[in-house]
Motif scaffolding. Structure first.
Motif, PDB file in Angstrom:
ATOM      1  N   SER A   1     -50.881   2.914  -2.612  1.00 26.48           N
ATOM      2  CA  SER A   1     -49.897   4.058  -2.723  1.00 26.48           C
ATOM      3  C   SER A   1     -49.588   4.335  -4.241  1.00 26.48           C
ATOM      4  CB  SER A   1     -48.573   3.947  -1.719  1.00 26.48           C
ATOM      5  OG  SER A   1     -47.793   4.716  -2.053  1.00 26.48           O
ATOM      6  N   SER A   2     -50.642   4.814  -4.885  1.00 23.75           N
ATOM      7  CA  SER A   2     -50.327   5.145  -6.227  1.00 23.75           C
ATOM      8  C   SER A   2     -51.266   6.063  -6.639  1.00 23.75           C
ATOM      9  CB  SER A   2     -50.682   3.879  -6.994  1.00 23.75           C
ATOM     10  OG  SER A   2     -50.676   4.212  -8.532  1.00 23.75           O
ATOM     11  N   ALA A   3     -50.862   7.006  -7.567  1.00 24.53           N
ATOM     12  CA  ALA A   3     -51.701   8.068  -8.179  1.00 24.53           C
ATOM     13  C   ALA A   3     -52.837   7.381  -9.130  1.00 24.53           C
ATOM     14  CB  ALA A   3     -51.055   8.905  -8.942  1.00 24.53           C
ATOM     15  N   GLU A   4     -52.600   6.130  -9.255  1.00 22.32           N
ATOM     16  CA  GLU A   4     -53.818   5.457 -10.293  1.00 22.32           C
ATOM     17  C   GLU A   4     -54.787   4.947  -9.247  1.00 22.32           C
ATOM     18  OE1 GLU A   4     -51.793   2.552 -12.908  1.00 22.32           O
ATOM     19  OE2 GLU A   4     -50.256   3.751 -13.191  1.00 22.32           O
ATOM     20  N   ASP A   5     -54.509   4.946  -8.050  1.00 20.15           N
ATOM     21  CA  ASP A   5     -55.858   4.663  -7.291  1.00 20.15           C
ATOM     22  C   ASP A   5     -57.003   5.823  -7.264  1.00 20.15           C
ATOM     23  OD1 ASP A   5     -57.803   4.351  -5.073  1.00 20.15           O
ATOM     24  OD2 ASP A   5     -56.157   3.334  -3.943  1.00 20.15           O
ATOM     25  N   PRO A   6     -58.178   5.301  -7.921  1.00 18.56           N
ATOM     26  CA  PRO A   6     -59.314   6.329  -8.190  1.00 18.56           C
ATOM     27  C   PRO A   6     -59.763   7.158  -7.176  1.00 18.56           C
ATOM     28  CG  PRO A   6     -60.076   4.298  -8.407  1.00 18.56           C
ATOM     29  CD  PRO A   6     -58.448   3.965  -8.317  1.00 18.56           C
ATOM     30  N   ARG A   7     -59.623   6.562  -6.016  1.00 17.80           N
ATOM     31  CA  ARG A   7     -59.693   7.389  -4.664  1.00 17.80           C
ATOM     32  C   ARG A   7     -58.548   8.352  -4.076  1.00 17.80           C
ATOM     33  NH1 ARG A   7     -60.300   1.672  -1.893  1.00 17.80           N
ATOM     34  NH2 ARG A   7     -58.587   1.604  -3.395  1.00 17.80           N
ATOM     35  N   GLY A   8     -57.768   8.311  -4.809  1.00 21.46           N
ATOM     36  CA  GLY A   8     -56.542   8.954  -4.647  1.00 21.46           C
ATOM     37  C   GLY A   8     -55.566   8.211  -3.717  1.00 21.46           C
ATOM     38  N   ALA A   9     -54.042   8.657  -3.969  1.00 24.87           N
ATOM     39  CA  ALA A   9     -53.024   7.971  -3.299  1.00 24.87           C
ATOM     40  C   ALA A   9     -53.054   7.896  -1.904  1.00 24.87           C
ATOM     41  CB  ALA A   9     -51.887   8.259  -3.825  1.00 24.87           C
ATOM     42  N   VAL A  10     -52.841   6.648  -1.149  1.00 25.33           N
ATOM     43  CA  VAL A  10     -52.853   6.787   0.347  1.00 25.33           C
ATOM     44  C   VAL A  10     -51.437   7.367   0.735  1.00 25.33           C
ATOM     45  CG1 VAL A  10     -51.978   4.394   0.504  1.00 25.33           C
ATOM     46  CG2 VAL A  10     -53.102   5.487   2.506  1.00 25.33           C
ATOM     47  N   THR A  11     -51.110   8.041   1.664  1.00 29.52           N
ATOM     48  CA  THR A  11     -49.747   8.501   2.030  1.00 29.52           C
ATOM     49  C   THR A  11     -49.222   7.539   3.297  1.00 29.52           C
ATOM     50  OG1 THR A  11     -50.503  10.391   3.574  1.00 29.52           O
ATOM     51  CG2 THR A  11     -50.027  10.789   1.208  1.00 29.52           C
ATOM     52  N   GLY A  12     -48.083   7.223   3.713  1.00 24.88           N
ATOM     53  CA  GLY A  12     -47.572   6.599   4.619  1.00 24.88           C
ATOM     54  C   GLY A  12     -47.292   5.260   4.380  1.00 24.88           C
ATOM     55  N   PHE A  13     -47.953   4.631   3.359  1.00 24.01           N
ATOM     56  CA  PHE A  13     -47.840   3.322   3.258  1.00 24.01           C
ATOM     57  C   PHE A  13     -47.176   3.002   1.762  1.00 24.01           C
ATOM     58  CE2 PHE A  13     -49.501  -0.760   1.797  1.00 24.01           C
ATOM     59  CZ  PHE A  13     -49.123  -1.679   2.840  1.00 24.01           C
ATOM     60  N   ARG A  14     -46.268   2.441   1.803  1.00 21.73           N
ATOM     61  CA  ARG A  14     -45.689   2.106   0.637  1.00 21.73           C
ATOM     62  C   ARG A  14     -46.253   1.122  -0.405  1.00 21.73           C
ATOM     63  NH1 ARG A  14     -39.482   0.746   0.868  1.00 21.73           N
ATOM     64  NH2 ARG A  14     -40.426  -1.156   1.933  1.00 21.73           N
TER      65      ARG A  14
END
Length: 161
Positions: A40-53
């Motif tokens: 759940s982070s913009a730093e994830d190179p695959r894009g941030a997942v939503t709905g999971f903190r």
């Protein structure tokens, strides 16, 4: 996660000092990927997942026990195109610690992934690696348990981050 979340598990254990006595005033922070290995982070190179903190915080009780309800994380990308085994990052804060401590929790039922994990396999001592492995709970709600020893014999491996 909520109690009715798909795949919800408990993970927890005890935090003890070098003498094996409970650390009743510790704070445990967790950071992890979701069940698909997404953060759940913009730093994830695959894009941030939503709905999971992917982040939690829990204090220890008088017996040094803590636990959180979460989901078992999936594998995540590692350095140099490797894959890291499912794991949860822990930060430990407690009275008497000048700096917080950083460690990881891996899962005993992921032996193949653990044997290929670049961080876990960087530890040459098998006993030291074992201090990072959570075991499935035997009864009750699904989950895992791991004890964190702050110093002494069987000290948990901590990382210089």
């Amino acid at each position: 996660v909520d109690e009715d979340a798909p795949g919800a598990i408990w993970i927890g254990g005890r935090i003890v000092d070098g003498a094996g006595d409970a650390v009743a005033d510790a704070l445990v922070e967790t950071w992890q990927a979701d069940a698909e290995g997404r953060f759940s982070s913009a730093e994830d190179p695959r894009g941030a997942v939503t709905g999971f903190r992917g982040w939690g915080r829990r204090e220890t009780d008088e017996q040094g026990c803590w636990r959180i309800r979460t989901v078992k994380p999936g594998p995540v990308p590692g350095p140099d195109d490797t894959v890291q085994a499912p794991h949860i990052d822990l930060t430990i804060h407690a009275r008497g610690l000048l700096h917080q401590l950083f460690t990881r929790v891996y899962f005993a039922d992921e032996p193949d992934a653990n044997n290929a994990d670049p961080v876990l396999t960087s530890l040459s001592d098998e006993h030291a690696r074992g201090t990072l492995i959570a075991t499935p709970t035997e009864a009750g709600e699904p989950g895992y348990t791991i004890d964190i020893r702050l110093q002494g014999e069987d000290e948990t491996v901590f990382f210089d981050v």
